[in-house]
Design an enzyme around this catalytic site. Structure first.
Site, mmCIF file in Angstrom:
data_model
loop_
_atom_site.group_PDB
_atom_site.id
_atom_site.type_symbol
_atom_site.label_atom_id
_atom_site.label_comp_id
_atom_site.label_asym_id
_atom_site.label_seq_id
_atom_site.Cartn_x
_atom_site.Cartn_y
_atom_site.Cartn_z
ATOM 1 C CG ASP A 175 -2.355 -0.110 0.937
ATOM 2 O OD1 ASP A 175 -2.841 0.652 0.098
ATOM 3 O OD2 ASP A 175 -3.008 -0.985 1.539
ATOM 4 C CG ASP A 189 -5.758 4.414 0.894
ATOM 5 O OD1 ASP A 189 -6.580 3.497 1.008
ATOM 6 O OD2 ASP A 189 -5.855 5.513 1.498
ATOM 7 C CD GLU A 195 -9.434 2.720 -1.829
ATOM 8 O OE1 GLU A 195 -10.248 2.168 -1.081
ATOM 9 O OE2 GLU A 195 -8.596 3.555 -1.428
ATOM 10 C CG HIS A 246 -8.821 -3.015 4.094
ATOM 11 N ND1 HIS A 246 -8.568 -2.970 2.739
ATOM 12 C CD2 HIS A 246 -8.575 -1.755 4.544
ATOM 13 C CE1 HIS A 246 -8.191 -1.755 2.397
ATOM 14 N NE2 HIS A 246 -8.187 -1.005 3.482
ATOM 15 C CG ASP A 247 -11.781 0.080 3.368
ATOM 16 O OD1 ASP A 247 -11.457 0.214 4.564
ATOM 17 O OD2 ASP A 247 -11.143 0.580 2.428
#
Length: 542
Positions: free
Chosen positions: A99, A201, A270, A331-332
């Site tokens: 990330d 991100d 993302e 993960h969100d």
């Protein structure tokens, strides 16, 4: 495809390091824990791993608030551990993606500590600062995704600073070329350590509108943008000015220019904007911007064959030579096994992974997806996620998809740790542990492994074009085509058997020449009809 194009059609396995495996038994997963499980990862047949943030951080947002981009937080290990991870993963044929959180830092980053001191220091213009309005209120109406205003008053500067996320995550000012250079220098630090790529991100949040114009209000009936609803006032605006600015396209090109100096290195963005599919197309256009992009369009509660078709067709109509990456869990968001129906059926979770892996593009597969894990129910007293704490009880946050990976059904904390885990292990996950599923040839885990190995031998699935067939829900059908080969692919999204006439699937007069058999090919041809069992799949050459 040559090695530099390894990412096309790749399966990228996302690891949330806090919850993968705890090597030092302090209750938090770490880099040595990942190293110890590399053989397991290799057994999955994935091409790469993407590791969520492990950098130095006060952990207000569990690593997405970085205080030092060039060092490892002690809870995760050391730089030497990371170097060992890269070497051992590469020896197993696994690429490493990490990330990069570029749009904002922690408020404990030295850049921000310097910047907030006064309005004349060397870092004064490195963050988004603005004067108060005449009445002392915030500069405009921009909101934070995590609730409330996107501006916080700083008494030292006597100004407001912008944060699209937590107040402890101030936004960098990408209009300043020094900021862009410093950010790219941090990215290159990891390229020099041997990483193969980056998941970027919130990459469309880097630039803001320099005029600080108010976002327009969104009508009530339209407050259903992906990822947000009326539980969160963030849905009350069109976010035209606090993200996704035209200037960001130039920054995408700067990133690509850097990556081009490291052959084979890739960037996956993302993207969450007012029209994420349009932004994905723009950010991946040609060979000068990002290699891949993914949005939240398949991370919603919408589950139907027609919805999947509409999302993919919309992107295909816009993306031209760009390349998508599809994801149904991360993960969100709530785990897909729960979010898309909650069926207690192994066939359901097997079909979902086969479906997402058969679309044109690459795939991000979240840890636990290979086990068919469901969303964990987290008691209020155990919640760690600041998002969930703010919006409880209407929204419980993201902890339910972040609980520890279950390794051993009869061990304390399912073999994740001998200490107290940072989140409790779901009682429902013990029976889905790796050791249990390893022993069953029909398990979700072994089907996942088998499908990945089988798919690697199908260039049509990895690289081919896609054309959807006009059929009704609950059937999703399309043709993948590559270098003269055609593959018919069908899925039953229903928990009831379905029958469809072959004439609806082969309207151009093609004939089925070879059924591609693997553990998920469960459809059969009877009297000119394709019969698909509940959550069945079918692959056949045309």
């Amino acid at each position: 495809m040559n090695n530099q194009m390894w990412w096309r059609g790749a399966v990228i396995y996302q690891i949330y390091p806090r919850s993968f495996y705890d090597a030092n038994q302090d209750g938090i997963g770490d880099l040595p824990g990942i190293i110890s499980k590399l053989d397991y990862i290799a057994s999955l047949g994935v091409d790469a791993i993407w590791i969520s943030p492990f950098f130095k951080s006060p952990m207000k947002d569990f690593g997405y608030d970085i205080s030092d981009y060039r060092d490892i937080d002690p809870i995760f290990g050391t730089l030497a551990d990371f170097d060992e991870l890269v070497i051992k993963a590469h020896a197993l044929g696994i690429k490493i993606m990490i990330d990069q959180v570029l749009s904002h830092t922690s408020d404990q980053h030295q850049w921000f500590i310097d910047s907030r001191e006064d309005q004349t220091n060397d870092k004064a213009d490195w963050y988004v600062w603005a004067d108060a309005k005449a009445d002392g209120t915030a500069p405009n109406n921009w909101l934070s995704i995590f609730g409330g205003t996107g501006w916080t008053w700083d008494p030292r500067r006597q100004q407001y600073y912008l944060h699209n996320f937590l107040t402890s995550q101030p936004d960098l000012n990408f209009h300043n070329p020094e900021v862009r250079k410093a950010v790219l220098d941090n990215v290159e630090f990891w390229l020099k350590r041997g990483v193969d790529g980056f998941r970027l991100d919130a990459i469309n949040f880097c630039f803001h509108d320099a005029q600080l114009r108010d976002n327009p209000a969104k009508p009530k009936e339209l407050r259903t943008s992906i990822g947000f609803d009326e539980k969160n006032p963030y849905a009350y605006q069109y976010h035209y000015f606090n993200n996704t600015q035209d200037e960001n396209l130039g920054f995408m090109e700067e990133i690509r220019s850097l990556l081009n100096q490291y052959p084979g290195a890739v960037a996956l963005g993302e993207i969450s904007s007012e029209d994420s599919l349009k932004t994905m197309a723009e950010y991946t256009q040609g060979d000068a911007r990002l290699h891949m992009g993914y949005s939240f369009d398949l991370l919603t509660d919408n589950f139907s064959a027609s919805y999947i078709k509409q999302v993919v067709q919309t992107l295909e109509s816009r993306v031209s030579d760009g390349w998508p990456c599809w994801s149904i869990s991360n993960h969100d968001v709530e785990r897909v096994a729960s979010r898309w129906g909650g069926y207690e059926s192994k066939c359901f979770t097997k079909m979902l992974f086969a479906m997402i892996s058969s679309l044109r593009g690459s795939i991000c597969s979240y840890q636990g997806e290979e086990l068919g894990l469901t969303e964990a129910d987290i008691a209020y007293e155990d919640i760690q996620d600041p998002y969930g704490i703010t919006f409880w009880p209407q929204f419980k946050g993201r902890d339910g998809c972040r609980t520890p990976h279950p390794w051993q059904h009869d061990a304390e904390n399912a073999g994740f740790t001998q200490g107290k885990p940072w989140l409790p292990v779901s009682k429902d996950h013990y029976a889905k542990s790796v050791d249990v599923q390893d022993q069953s040839s029909d398990s979700v885990l072994n089907s996942y492994r088998h499908f990945n190995r089988w798919r690697k031998e199908q260039p049509t699935l990895r690289y081919g074009d896609i054309e959807f067939i006009e059929v009704q829900d609950p059937i999703l059908a399309f043709v993948r085509q590559f270098e003269g080969d055609k593959l018919l692919v069908c899925f039953n999204f229903s928990d009831k058997a379905q029958t469809i006439a072959l004439s609806e699937l082969t309207k151009n007069g093609e004939s089925l020449t070879e059924v591609l058999g693997h553990k998920l090919t469960s459809g059969t041809i009877v009297d000119g009809n394709l019969q698909l069992p509940a959550f069945g799949c079918y692959y056949s050459k045309l």
